[in-house]
Motif scaffolding. Sequence first.
Motif, PDB file in Angstrom:
ATOM      1  N   ARG A  65      49.787  49.277  37.129  1.00  9.32           N
ATOM      2  CA  ARG A  65      50.607  48.255  36.467  1.00  9.32           C
ATOM      3  C   ARG A  65      51.108  48.693  35.098  1.00  9.32           C
ATOM      4  O   ARG A  65      51.576  47.874  34.311  1.00  9.32           O
ATOM      5  CB  ARG A  65      49.782  46.961  36.291  1.00  9.32           C
ATOM      6  N   GLY A  66      50.933  49.970  34.776  1.00 15.70           N
ATOM      7  CA  GLY A  66      51.458  50.477  33.501  1.00 15.70           C
ATOM      8  C   GLY A  66      50.799  49.828  32.304  1.00 15.70           C
ATOM      9  O   GLY A  66      49.579  49.874  32.173  1.00 15.70           O
ATOM     10  N   ASP A  67      51.602  49.194  31.451  1.00 16.72           N
ATOM     11  CA  ASP A  67      51.074  48.670  30.187  1.00 16.72           C
ATOM     12  C   ASP A  67      50.480  47.273  30.292  1.00 16.72           C
ATOM     13  O   ASP A  67      49.974  46.735  29.318  1.00 16.72           O
ATOM     14  CB  ASP A  67      52.181  48.669  29.112  1.00 16.72           C
ATOM     15  N   ASP A  68      50.572  46.640  31.464  1.00 15.74           N
ATOM     16  CA  ASP A  68      49.965  45.303  31.604  1.00 15.74           C
ATOM     17  C   ASP A  68      48.452  45.379  31.389  1.00 15.74           C
ATOM     18  O   ASP A  68      47.843  46.423  31.607  1.00 15.74           O
ATOM     19  CB  ASP A  68      50.218  44.742  33.013  1.00 15.74           C
ATOM     20  N   LYS A  69      47.874  44.254  30.986  1.00  8.40           N
ATOM     21  CA  LYS A  69      46.419  44.202  30.796  1.00  8.40           C
ATOM     22  C   LYS A  69      45.807  43.345  31.914  1.00  8.40           C
ATOM     23  O   LYS A  69      46.413  42.366  32.348  1.00  8.40           O
ATOM     24  CB  LYS A  69      46.082  43.553  29.434  1.00  8.40           C
ATOM     25  N   PRO A  70      44.592  43.696  32.375  1.00  8.23           N
ATOM     26  CA  PRO A  70      43.979  42.882  33.420  1.00  8.23           C
ATOM     27  C   PRO A  70      43.666  41.469  32.911  1.00  8.23           C
ATOM     28  O   PRO A  70      43.282  41.323  31.754  1.00  8.23           O
ATOM     29  CB  PRO A  70      42.690  43.634  33.774  1.00  8.23           C
ATOM     30  N   PRO A  71      43.819  40.446  33.753  1.00  5.88           N
ATOM     31  CA  PRO A  71      43.530  39.081  33.313  1.00  5.88           C
ATOM     32  C   PRO A  71      42.036  38.879  33.040  1.00  5.88           C
ATOM     33  O   PRO A  71      41.200  39.435  33.763  1.00  5.88           O
ATOM     34  CB  PRO A  71      43.996  38.217  34.489  1.00  5.88           C
ATOM     35  N   VAL A 107      43.494  36.676  48.077  1.00  9.63           N
ATOM     36  CA  VAL A 107      43.082  37.748  47.149  1.00  9.63           C
ATOM     37  C   VAL A 107      43.443  37.346  45.719  1.00  9.63           C
ATOM     38  O   VAL A 107      44.406  36.631  45.490  1.00  9.63           O
ATOM     39  CB  VAL A 107      43.745  39.104  47.505  1.00  9.63           C
ATOM     40  N   ASP A 108      42.622  37.825  44.742  1.00  9.55           N
ATOM     41  CA  ASP A 108      42.926  37.570  43.323  1.00  9.55           C
ATOM     42  C   ASP A 108      44.054  38.492  42.855  1.00  9.55           C
ATOM     43  O   ASP A 108      44.952  38.087  42.135  1.00  9.55           O
ATOM     44  CB  ASP A 108      41.680  37.819  42.453  1.00  9.55           C
ATOM     45  N   GLU A 109      43.958  39.766  43.265  1.00  7.61           N
ATOM     46  CA  GLU A 109      44.962  40.768  42.881  1.00  7.61           C
ATOM     47  C   GLU A 109      45.062  41.770  44.023  1.00  7.61           C
ATOM     48  O   GLU A 109      44.077  42.039  44.703  1.00  7.61           O
ATOM     49  CB  GLU A 109      44.530  41.538  41.617  1.00  7.61           C
ATOM     50  N   ILE A 110      46.265  42.358  44.204  1.00  6.08           N
ATOM     51  CA  ILE A 110      46.392  43.406  45.225  1.00  6.08           C
ATOM     52  C   ILE A 110      47.315  44.513  44.706  1.00  6.08           C
ATOM     53  O   ILE A 110      48.283  44.248  43.988  1.00  6.08           O
ATOM     54  CB  ILE A 110      46.880  42.828  46.569  1.00  6.08           C
ATOM     55  N   PHE A 111      46.951  45.747  45.000  1.00  7.12           N
ATOM     56  CA  PHE A 111      47.717  46.927  44.574  1.00  7.12           C
ATOM     57  C   PHE A 111      48.039  47.737  45.823  1.00  7.12           C
ATOM     58  O   PHE A 111      47.223  47.820  46.739  1.00  7.12           O
ATOM     59  CB  PHE A 111      46.885  47.813  43.643  1.00  7.12           C
ATOM     60  N   TYR A 112      49.221  48.372  45.835  1.00  6.52           N
ATOM     61  CA  TYR A 112      49.594  49.220  46.970  1.00  6.52           C
ATOM     62  C   TYR A 112      49.747  50.659  46.495  1.00  6.52           C
ATOM     63  O   TYR A 112      50.237  50.919  45.400  1.00  6.52           O
ATOM     64  CB  TYR A 112      50.911  48.746  47.592  1.00  6.52           C
ATOM     65  N   ASP A 113      49.332  51.569  47.364  1.00  3.26           N
ATOM     66  CA  ASP A 113      49.373  52.981  47.010  1.00  3.26           C
ATOM     67  C   ASP A 113      49.790  53.752  48.263  1.00  3.26           C
ATOM     68  O   ASP A 113      49.462  53.360  49.380  1.00  3.26           O
ATOM     69  CB  ASP A 113      47.957  53.404  46.572  1.00  3.26           C
ATOM     70  N   ILE A 114      50.553  54.806  48.086  1.00  7.84           N
ATOM     71  CA  ILE A 114      50.862  55.672  49.230  1.00  7.84           C
ATOM     72  C   ILE A 114      50.844  57.105  48.701  1.00  7.84           C
ATOM     73  O   ILE A 114      51.369  57.373  47.631  1.00  7.84           O
ATOM     74  CB  ILE A 114      52.212  55.281  49.873  1.00  7.84           C
ATOM     75  N   TYR A 115      50.132  57.985  49.371  1.00  4.06           N
ATOM     76  CA  TYR A 115      50.076  59.368  48.872  1.00  4.06           C
ATOM     77  C   TYR A 115      50.199  60.363  50.018  1.00  4.06           C
ATOM     78  O   TYR A 115      49.901  60.052  51.165  1.00  4.06           O
ATOM     79  CB  TYR A 115      48.805  59.616  48.048  1.00  4.06           C
TER      80      TYR A 115
END
Length: 444
Positions: free
Chosen positions: A56-62, A377-385
């Motif tokens: 999320r770059g510069d965002d801060k976790p809640p 879900v509280d938070e979800i992140f997606y990743d592909i590598y």
Amino acid sequence: MDEEYDVIVLGTGLKECILSGLLSVDGLKVLHMDRNDYYGGESTSLNLIQLWKRFRGDDKPPPHLGSSRDYNVDMVPKFMMANGTLVRVLIHTDVTKYLNFKAVDGSFVFNKGKVHKVPATDMEALKSPLMGIFEKRRARKFFIYVQDYDESNPKTHEGMDLTRVTTRELIAKYGLDDNTVDFIGHAIALHRDDRYLNEPALDTVKRMKLYAESLARFQGGSSYIYPLYGLGELPQGFARLSAVYGGTYMLNKPECKVEFDEEGKVVGVTSEGETAKCKKVVCDPSYLPNKVRKVGRVARAIAIMSHPIPNTNDSHSAQVILPQKQLGRKSDMYLFCCSYSHNVAPKGKFIAFVSAEAETDHPESELKPGIDLLGPVDEIFYDIYDRYEPVNEPTLDNCFISTSYDATTHFESTVLDVLNMYTLITGKVLDLSVDLSAASAAEE
């Protein structure tokens, strides 16, 4: 740094750390370098602030998610078979003394739109809603055959040579239906796709036996164990082993450049204007991009939740395998969940992962069948590598490159890569029957 080493290891991913530990124990002079300032490479564990920074770059976790340092979120989530090869390597090297493990609560399989516990014994098979009453009897007979099968005792083979009989032929003998074959092949034998059906049955029978042995080892609800504080503990354990046997570590070394002579053989590694000489280099694919090829991609979702995965008997840690056939895919999808019970999240929080070999460019829609099983879900992140494998010839250039991590949520394929690399580097097979802790105690 201007010294000469037998082996320089680049990257502190789990595979590289296991190898540097094993080679140091063998008496080789090892230098281990990493361009990052943390251990683990691609397989590191992140706290909440690091996770946010990465996705999320510069965002801060809640603030409602709790303290950042209570989180250890694996970037390559995998459980260990309790009696599998990685555990045998840990015992062999005595790295177990640096780690604490806890059994995983449950192993499940997705079948006809529902999540079911994986029956792993003949008794569990009789109770499982996965099968009708007649199918249960057939499955029980097959489980008993597998349990009794002993490679060195032909009396247990029932007239079949499992090095020649295919898995499909063996299963046909017991008349099992496709659904049963699906969970046996994917959730017990842990095959990633259906190619195994046309291969010799011995491999599948061995895999099923390993599953049953692992289940018996801890008497828990599954065949898996997982370290407290997450997988980031594993590379550090092997790094400590290497250091005990004289290995040297240098983190935060930028631009580790591998140097070659006129014949294309490795001669050393340069960083910050200094070159360390060596005979061999071990590394992950990112250090020698011109000696690897892309073989696929992994799509992954990481979710923070306030509840266990629904329909898993409230398991605080669980694996759910979604066989390819159930989803109309070419390979399986995997769910992995762990929580505060393994010290990877604050109390009341659960971390779930959905992983699959990417078959499209849209991880969010591709992973949907797995994400739908998670509930809110509280938070979800997606990743592909991208996944890479080496294409070089190590006998010509003395470069030994690991294969990228796959989408599976267990370690068996990872460790086989390590043991194959060990044999390529040293010319010998690792003897896991030797217990180094006993050997070192005897020397004292």
